[in-house]
Every structure is written in structure tokens, then in C-alpha cells.
Design a protein around this motif. Structure first.
Motif, mmCIF file in Angstrom:
data_model
loop_
_atom_site.group_PDB
_atom_site.id
_atom_site.type_symbol
_atom_site.label_atom_id
_atom_site.label_comp_id
_atom_site.label_asym_id
_atom_site.label_seq_id
_atom_site.Cartn_x
_atom_site.Cartn_y
_atom_site.Cartn_z
ATOM 1 N N PRO A 1 15.238 14.276 11.871
ATOM 2 C CA PRO A 1 13.953 13.866 11.246
ATOM 3 C C PRO A 1 13.038 12.330 11.566
ATOM 4 O O PRO A 1 13.185 11.628 12.146
ATOM 5 C CB PRO A 1 15.592 13.662 10.271
ATOM 6 N N LEU A 2 11.848 12.423 10.648
ATOM 7 C CA LEU A 2 11.071 11.896 10.827
ATOM 8 C C LEU A 2 10.987 11.132 9.016
ATOM 9 O O LEU A 2 11.410 12.452 8.837
ATOM 10 C CB LEU A 2 9.492 12.349 10.785
ATOM 11 N N ILE A 3 9.719 10.391 8.520
ATOM 12 C CA ILE A 3 10.280 9.947 7.657
ATOM 13 C C ILE A 3 8.156 10.433 6.838
ATOM 14 O O ILE A 3 6.952 9.475 7.655
ATOM 15 C CB ILE A 3 9.776 8.422 7.114
ATOM 16 N N ALA A 4 8.067 11.366 6.141
ATOM 17 C CA ALA A 4 6.149 11.474 5.603
ATOM 18 C C ALA A 4 6.235 11.302 4.446
ATOM 19 O O ALA A 4 7.376 11.444 3.587
ATOM 20 C CB ALA A 4 5.921 12.918 5.471
ATOM 21 N N VAL A 5 5.100 10.767 3.826
ATOM 22 C CA VAL A 5 4.573 10.423 2.358
ATOM 23 C C VAL A 5 4.446 11.776 1.833
ATOM 24 O O VAL A 5 3.519 12.913 2.576
ATOM 25 C CB VAL A 5 3.218 9.781 2.349
ATOM 26 N N ASP A 6 4.911 12.262 0.870
ATOM 27 C CA ASP A 6 4.613 13.049 0.180
ATOM 28 C C ASP A 6 3.253 13.730 -0.460
ATOM 29 O O ASP A 6 3.060 12.266 -1.394
ATOM 30 C CB ASP A 6 5.117 14.005 -0.900
ATOM 31 N N LYS B 1 0.365 -0.732 0.343
ATOM 32 C CA LYS B 1 -0.333 -0.166 0.041
ATOM 33 C C LYS B 1 0.845 1.284 0.181
ATOM 34 O O LYS B 1 0.307 2.548 0.147
ATOM 35 C CB LYS B 1 -0.990 -0.007 1.281
ATOM 36 N N LEU B 2 2.428 1.260 0.401
ATOM 37 C CA LEU B 2 3.047 2.348 -0.167
ATOM 38 C C LEU B 2 3.283 2.315 -1.304
ATOM 39 O O LEU B 2 4.547 3.709 -1.058
ATOM 40 C CB LEU B 2 3.989 2.051 1.009
ATOM 41 N N ILE B 3 3.173 1.262 -2.285
ATOM 42 C CA ILE B 3 3.613 1.911 -3.542
ATOM 43 C C ILE B 3 3.252 2.875 -4.202
ATOM 44 O O ILE B 3 1.954 3.275 -4.507
ATOM 45 C CB ILE B 3 3.567 0.573 -4.252
ATOM 46 N N GLY B 4 4.020 4.061 -4.812
ATOM 47 C CA GLY B 4 3.765 5.198 -5.471
ATOM 48 C C GLY B 4 3.461 6.854 -4.300
ATOM 49 O O GLY B 4 3.711 7.708 -4.980
ATOM 50 N N SER B 5 4.402 5.469 -3.346
ATOM 51 C CA SER B 5 4.158 7.508 -1.920
ATOM 52 C C SER B 5 5.278 7.763 -1.835
ATOM 53 O O SER B 5 6.292 6.106 -1.527
ATOM 54 C CB SER B 5 3.442 6.812 -0.930
ATOM 55 N N LYS B 6 5.456 8.516 -1.571
ATOM 56 C CA LYS B 6 7.115 9.186 -2.110
ATOM 57 C C LYS B 6 7.716 9.465 -0.580
ATOM 58 O O LYS B 6 6.726 10.165 0.193
ATOM 59 C CB LYS B 6 7.754 10.424 -2.309
#
Lengths: 89, 89, 89, 89, 89
Positions: B40-45, B18-23
Motif C-alpha cells: 500500500p501507499l498513502i494517497a490524498v483523497d 500544506k497537508l492540512i485539510g487533506s485526507k
């Protein structure tokens, strides 16, 4: 909920369209003596709060409840303007 | 919501589909003076943010709202690109 | 859930209408020796707690469950009044 | 989401039955230089992560989405294995 | 999820009726060397944990999943009893 003070605004033209019409207020968390604690956050205004006002803010689903936008990318909202604090420690 | 800056990207080939296509953008939290605070954290654009841009990010269900993926394993998303900050302390 | 003590009240006339009828209590988090830890928060009372009482509070959706108001802008609530703490460390 | 490293496993025979079949991995949070930050947590593996691998984990509802178990007592999950981190500070 | 140790109990006669029948355990968070970290919290027992046992606890909706009480004012629950921890750092 937490106590805060409205100290500014943020403008973002490129944003999630579900944020259109929501005012993004820079909110400084306060302790009960109205002293700043920690770093400001960005909260959506839902009660007509103005710069300098002491307010109550909520986070998480509570903030989307306040904004009446359950599917919006909102995680913090101003939900009340403080008239009076009574401390009996 | 919080202020941040996009400082990098993460590549993960083996991941939840479900993360495919999310930067996945490495996002450095900032204070209102645009100084780094914390890790820092990791956020979907979700708004087309680029490296070096000052952005607004949200966490929790708000981030899945932003990604229009309510059943995805997302807990942080970039939801706006900051044009202007006005502080009246 | 966390331990706390009711140390005051907040009055807000301009507020989200779903908060009408909810008492906003200033709640000081306590450790298990009943010493204050960290800064107070604002919790909705759901059990008739009075000033000075040692209470249990919950945050997030749990607090809206306590208030029986799932669509209210509530993120913290007092859910019990402590009779007794037993520590066996 | 956050960066982490799988540093161990936890075995619990007496546990919520909805956890049966879920691998409980001790996960050390990392900063973007892959240095440990803060204390390890316990995350459910959903991507076949092995000891020593650098991974991405998510918390809250995102972790139940990853585990495809919306009614499980899960609040953290490994959702991706990191191939590459690019920092442009 | 986090590691903890059951170090006591809390009795509250006046409480949310949805907590009736739930045992409120004082839970000390532990690091992976079983040393205390931070302040204890109050978690509902869902696995028959006893005083002194090393346990796994979850917070938020995960804890209500564990208690099988989705509308209860619960935000933390004990979900497993630890048999063994293996660290390979």
C-alpha cells in the motif's frame, strides 16, 4: 516510452472534472515479442486506440503533453499506434 | 494511473502545513482482477473516496493537479472512483 | 542516465503529431559489462545513434530537454553514444 | 507518499551548497504493519523527525515543495510524523 | 536521495552538447552497510567526487538543480560525498 496493448476500459462517474472526456484505457505492457510483462495500468487515449491494438504509451509529464491538459491528474497516456517493429539483435 | 482500494487512513498531527485539510488514505494497489499487488501507499483523497472503494490513483505532478495544490508535498492522489471495468483480452 | 544498446525501431503512423520527425528506437538496457538487463524501452534518438551502438539514455524531463521539445509526449531519449567505459571496482 | 522509519543520519561536508542546513535522515520504508520493506533511502527532514519515529515521506517535486527549496538537489523528504494508522481491510 | 559509490567513468564524444563539461560517473547504488544493491547508473558529478568514494546521488529534476543546468538531458547527479553514516536501528 513503452509498448502496450489495449485490453479494456474503466468507467468512473465520480472523478476529477479534468478527466471528463478522457477515455481511460486498460493497457497491458508488452515486451518486444508482444508478450505481456507486469501488470496493466490505466492510460488516457490520445490517438483513437481501440481494444486489441498494440500501442506506445508514455508516463509522467509526457502523458499530460499528449493529452494537451497540463493541469490534469493524468500520469499515463497512449501516444501512438504501432504499425511495425523491427528488431536487429 | 493505477487501480487501488482504500483500506485505511493515516493521522499525522505534526506535518507540512500544506497537508492540512487533506485526507491521507492508505491505498492498496490492485490488478485488473481486483487482487492486491505490492505494498500500500498513502494517497490524498480528492474525490470523496470511502473505505473499501475501488479507486483510480495517480502519482507525481498529476496528484498535485488533482489536489489543486501545486506547491504541496503530495506525490499520490485518488482521482476517481471506479464504477465498472471491462476486460477484452 | 543508463547504458543501453539500440536493437531496433518502431514505426507508428497514427501518433501524436509532436512525435513527427522523431526516430523511435528500441533500446535494450545494459549493465556495465554490456549484458542486457530488464526489458527494452522505446527512446527518441537525438544524437544519430545506429542499430547495435552502445548508448546513454535519459528518462523524464531530461529526455524532452534532449529532444528540444518540452511539450512533446516523450519520456525517454538517447543522449550520447558511448566510446569508452572504465571500471575501477 | 510512503510510510517509513527514521533509522539514522548521514553527514556530508562536501555537498551541494543548497543542502546546507538540511538534515539528511536515513529512512527505512515500512509496510502498513510497520515491517521494513526494501532498502533505506536518504530523505531531508522538514518536520523535526527524530530517530525511531514512524513518518510519511514524499519523493520528487513534492519533496522540494516540503523543503521550500524548489531549486535544491532534493528528491525525497519527510513530510509528517505518524500518530495513528487505521486499517479496515 | 540514495547512497552510492563511484566505480568508473563513461566517455561519449558524440552527445548532447549540453553535456559538454559534465563528468559522467558510473555509480553503484549501495545499501546502508555499503554493500552494492542493483545495477550501476550514470550520474553527472557536481561535487568533485573521485573513484571509490561513497557519495549521495539524486535523480530527476533534483539532478538538474545540482548541475545548475535545468535544460540539460541529465536525470541523475552526485550531490554530496559521505563523511559518516550513523545507524540506530
Amino acid at each position: 516510452m513503452k509498448l502496450g496493448k489495449v485490453v479494456g476500459t474503466v468507467v468512473a462517474t465520480r472523478k476529477d472534472e479534468k478527466l471528463i472526456g478522457s477515455k481511460l484505457m486498460i493497457t497491458q505492457p508488452l515486451n518486444m515479442d508482444l508478450k505481456p510483462i507486469g501488470e496493466p495500468l490505466i492510460a488516457v487515449d490520445t490517438v483513437g486506440a481501440g481494444i486489441g491494438e498494440v500501442i506506445i504509451y508514455a508516463t509522467g509529464a509526457a502523458s499530460r503533453n499528449a493529452a494537451r491538459k497540463h493541469d490534469a491528474p493524468i500520469d499515463a497516456a497512449i501516444i501512438g499506434i504501432v504499425d511495425n517493429i523491427t528488431l536487429d539483435e
